[in-house]
Scaffold this motif. Structure first.
Motif, PDB file in Angstrom:
ATOM      1  N   ARG A 109      13.859  46.215  62.650  1.00 33.18           N
ATOM      2  CA  ARG A 109      13.296  45.766  64.227  1.00 33.18           C
ATOM      3  C   ARG A 109      13.353  46.801  65.235  1.00 33.18           C
ATOM      4  NH1 ARG A 109      10.636  41.652  61.887  1.00 33.18           N
ATOM      5  NH2 ARG A 109      11.895  40.036  61.188  1.00 33.18           N
ATOM      6  N   GLN A 110      13.998  48.193  64.809  1.00 36.16           N
ATOM      7  CA  GLN A 110      13.851  49.163  65.626  1.00 36.16           C
ATOM      8  C   GLN A 110      14.894  48.961  66.915  1.00 36.16           C
ATOM      9  OE1 GLN A 110       9.523  49.655  65.621  1.00 36.16           O
ATOM     10  NE2 GLN A 110      10.107  51.853  64.889  1.00 36.16           N
ATOM     11  N   LEU A 111      15.775  48.140  66.898  1.00 38.17           N
ATOM     12  CA  LEU A 111      16.793  48.218  67.975  1.00 38.17           C
ATOM     13  C   LEU A 111      17.991  49.360  67.811  1.00 38.17           C
ATOM     14  CD1 LEU A 111      18.047  44.349  67.417  1.00 38.17           C
ATOM     15  CD2 LEU A 111      16.751  45.408  69.374  1.00 38.17           C
ATOM     16  N   GLY A 112      17.941  49.973  66.850  1.00 42.53           N
ATOM     17  CA  GLY A 112      18.727  51.296  67.031  1.00 42.53           C
ATOM     18  C   GLY A 112      20.350  50.660  66.537  1.00 42.53           C
ATOM     19  N   PRO A 113      21.187  51.593  66.027  1.00 41.06           N
ATOM     20  CA  PRO A 113      22.456  51.198  65.594  1.00 41.06           C
ATOM     21  C   PRO A 113      23.346  50.733  66.773  1.00 41.06           C
ATOM     22  CG  PRO A 113      22.363  53.510  65.885  1.00 41.06           C
ATOM     23  CD  PRO A 113      20.823  53.038  66.032  1.00 41.06           C
ATOM     24  N   ALA A 114      23.239  50.961  68.020  1.00 38.55           N
ATOM     25  CA  ALA A 114      24.439  50.574  68.991  1.00 38.55           C
ATOM     26  C   ALA A 114      24.466  49.080  69.318  1.00 38.55           C
ATOM     27  CB  ALA A 114      23.761  51.064  70.603  1.00 38.55           C
ATOM     28  N   PRO A 115      23.407  48.178  69.413  1.00 40.21           N
ATOM     29  CA  PRO A 115      23.819  47.015  69.311  1.00 40.21           C
ATOM     30  C   PRO A 115      24.619  46.299  68.186  1.00 40.21           C
ATOM     31  CG  PRO A 115      21.567  47.193  69.311  1.00 40.21           C
ATOM     32  CD  PRO A 115      21.973  48.279  69.460  1.00 40.21           C
ATOM     33  N   VAL A 116      24.097  46.918  67.059  1.00 37.92           N
ATOM     34  CA  VAL A 116      24.797  46.364  65.708  1.00 37.92           C
ATOM     35  C   VAL A 116      26.296  46.774  65.619  1.00 37.92           C
ATOM     36  CG1 VAL A 116      24.674  46.493  63.219  1.00 37.92           C
ATOM     37  CG2 VAL A 116      22.260  46.559  64.745  1.00 37.92           C
ATOM     38  N   GLU A 117      26.765  48.108  66.106  1.00 38.46           N
ATOM     39  CA  GLU A 117      28.025  48.631  66.064  1.00 38.46           C
ATOM     40  C   GLU A 117      28.765  47.906  67.128  1.00 38.46           C
ATOM     41  OE1 GLU A 117      27.123  52.616  66.849  1.00 38.46           O
ATOM     42  OE2 GLU A 117      26.656  53.056  64.642  1.00 38.46           O
ATOM     43  N   THR A 118      28.118  47.398  68.267  1.00 39.78           N
ATOM     44  CA  THR A 118      28.823  46.706  69.343  1.00 39.78           C
ATOM     45  C   THR A 118      29.347  45.357  68.723  1.00 39.78           C
ATOM     46  OG1 THR A 118      27.751  47.998  71.203  1.00 39.78           O
ATOM     47  CG2 THR A 118      28.728  45.649  71.642  1.00 39.78           C
ATOM     48  N   LEU A 119      28.273  44.690  68.321  1.00 37.91           N
ATOM     49  CA  LEU A 119      28.711  43.103  67.866  1.00 37.91           C
ATOM     50  C   LEU A 119      29.630  43.307  66.814  1.00 37.91           C
ATOM     51  CD1 LEU A 119      25.172  41.831  67.880  1.00 37.91           C
ATOM     52  CD2 LEU A 119      27.095  41.201  69.371  1.00 37.91           C
ATOM     53  N   ALA A 120      29.624  44.424  65.837  1.00 45.02           N
ATOM     54  CA  ALA A 120      30.401  44.596  64.612  1.00 45.02           C
ATOM     55  C   ALA A 120      31.841  44.630  65.412  1.00 45.02           C
ATOM     56  CB  ALA A 120      30.170  45.680  63.922  1.00 45.02           C
ATOM     57  N   GLY A 121      32.105  45.497  66.229  1.00 39.01           N
ATOM     58  CA  GLY A 121      33.203  45.745  66.843  1.00 39.01           C
ATOM     59  C   GLY A 121      33.959  44.394  67.411  1.00 39.01           C
ATOM     60  N   LEU A 122      32.962  43.587  67.760  1.00 39.69           N
ATOM     61  CA  LEU A 122      33.494  42.398  68.357  1.00 39.69           C
ATOM     62  C   LEU A 122      34.073  41.410  67.348  1.00 39.69           C
ATOM     63  CD1 LEU A 122      30.792  41.645  71.264  1.00 39.69           C
ATOM     64  CD2 LEU A 122      33.471  42.255  71.672  1.00 39.69           C
ATOM     65  N   VAL A 123      33.199  41.216  66.336  1.00 40.88           N
ATOM     66  CA  VAL A 123      33.206  40.091  65.594  1.00 40.88           C
ATOM     67  C   VAL A 123      34.165  40.654  64.158  1.00 40.88           C
ATOM     68  CG1 VAL A 123      31.904  38.855  63.514  1.00 40.88           C
ATOM     69  CG2 VAL A 123      30.891  39.256  65.855  1.00 40.88           C
ATOM     70  N   HIS A 124      34.092  41.824  63.802  1.00 39.38           N
ATOM     71  CA  HIS A 124      35.240  42.184  62.841  1.00 39.38           C
ATOM     72  C   HIS A 124      35.687  43.738  63.224  1.00 39.38           C
ATOM     73  CE1 HIS A 124      31.965  44.371  60.420  1.00 39.38           C
ATOM     74  NE2 HIS A 124      31.210  43.291  60.972  1.00 39.38           N
ATOM     75  N   PRO A 125      36.225  44.016  64.076  1.00 43.01           N
ATOM     76  CA  PRO A 125      36.836  45.183  64.240  1.00 43.01           C
ATOM     77  C   PRO A 125      37.627  45.767  63.226  1.00 43.01           C
ATOM     78  CG  PRO A 125      37.675  43.812  65.871  1.00 43.01           C
ATOM     79  CD  PRO A 125      36.846  42.987  65.078  1.00 43.01           C
ATOM     80  N   ASP A 126      38.407  45.142  62.625  1.00 43.94           N
ATOM     81  CA  ASP A 126      39.342  45.223  61.747  1.00 43.94           C
ATOM     82  C   ASP A 126      39.040  45.309  60.349  1.00 43.94           C
ATOM     83  OD1 ASP A 126      39.317  42.643  61.888  1.00 43.94           O
ATOM     84  OD2 ASP A 126      41.397  42.159  61.681  1.00 43.94           O
ATOM     85  N   LEU A 127      37.887  44.832  59.960  1.00 39.32           N
ATOM     86  CA  LEU A 127      37.448  44.404  58.645  1.00 39.32           C
ATOM     87  C   LEU A 127      35.942  45.277  58.184  1.00 39.32           C
ATOM     88  CD1 LEU A 127      37.903  43.014  56.000  1.00 39.32           C
ATOM     89  CD2 LEU A 127      36.376  41.386  57.049  1.00 39.32           C
ATOM     90  N   GLU A 128      36.113  46.032  57.073  1.00 38.30           N
ATOM     91  CA  GLU A 128      34.979  46.814  56.415  1.00 38.30           C
ATOM     92  C   GLU A 128      35.166  46.352  55.036  1.00 38.30           C
ATOM     93  OE1 GLU A 128      32.380  48.689  57.552  1.00 38.30           O
ATOM     94  OE2 GLU A 128      32.966  48.374  59.567  1.00 38.30           O
TER      95      GLU A 128
END
Length: 207
Positions: A109-128
């Protein structure tokens, strides 16, 4: 041994369902206990979000709306399924995770990585994920497989070839950036060879 999150990724027609079964059988052979889930989905509210996202009648969505819905479903899956299972000492097999959001919404969808990384940091900052299996197929191969199914194509399968090519490149770019947790499987091979490659990769990375 510590419980592990094992994710499976890939574009349309990559064969993730078969790969999930291979991972399941391998973990059983190792004597591991595990939980299976999928994204979007895995819980009653998340499955309702999945139905909305996959239904062709939903039509076009603002890309950010689509991304937010994906993470809303993910937050519930983490709360109700993934984190409790890991806390019990069970491995988790998850059909798609945040890498899918990066590939589909970030790249496709060409949103770029920033919004995905921001939401990942909110939803699962401690889990990969401990391991991500990427089932890689050329778009033409994957869509030919989708075309052989009897059911109607879902909302993502109906996207343009250009969109699906961006998704594939998004996955491959993530694999290049994170070789420590990614295992790329050539899923255009015969099924027996794909299965063997998955088993070998699991043994090398997780044993």
């Amino acid at each position: 041994m510590k419980a592990r999150l094992i994710t499976l990724e890939g574009g349309e027609g990559a064969g993730k369902s078969t790969a999930v079964a291979t991972v399941r059988d391998w973990l059983k052979a190792q004597g591991r206990t595990f939980t299976e889930t999928r994204e979007p989905g895995g819980t009653p509210p998340a499955e309702r979000i999945r139905a909305l996202l996959l239904d062709p009648e939903t039509g076009d969505l603002e890309p950010l709306t689509e991304l937010l819905l994906m993470f809303a479903a993910r937050a519930e899956n983490l709360r109700q399924v993934i984190r409790p299972a890991l806390a019990r000492g069970e491995d988790v097999i998850c059909d798609r995770f945040t890498d899918a959001s990066m590939a589909y919404q970030g790249y496709g969808r060409q949103l770029g990585p920033a919004p995905v990384e921001t939401l990942a940091g909110l939803v699962h900052p401690d889990l990969e994920p401990a391991l991500t299996l990427l089932l890689d197929v050329p778009v033409s191969v994957g869509m030919a497989r989708v075309g052989r199914r009897s059911d109607q194509r879902d909302r993502f399968e109906q996207n343009t070839v250009a969109f699906l090519e961006r998704v594939r490149q998004g996955y491959l770019e993530q694999a290049r950036k994170h070789p420590e947790r990614y295992l790329v499987i050539d899923a255009s091979q015969p099924l027996e060879q794909v299965t063997q490659a998955i088993r070998q990769g699991l043994a090398e990375r997780l044993s």
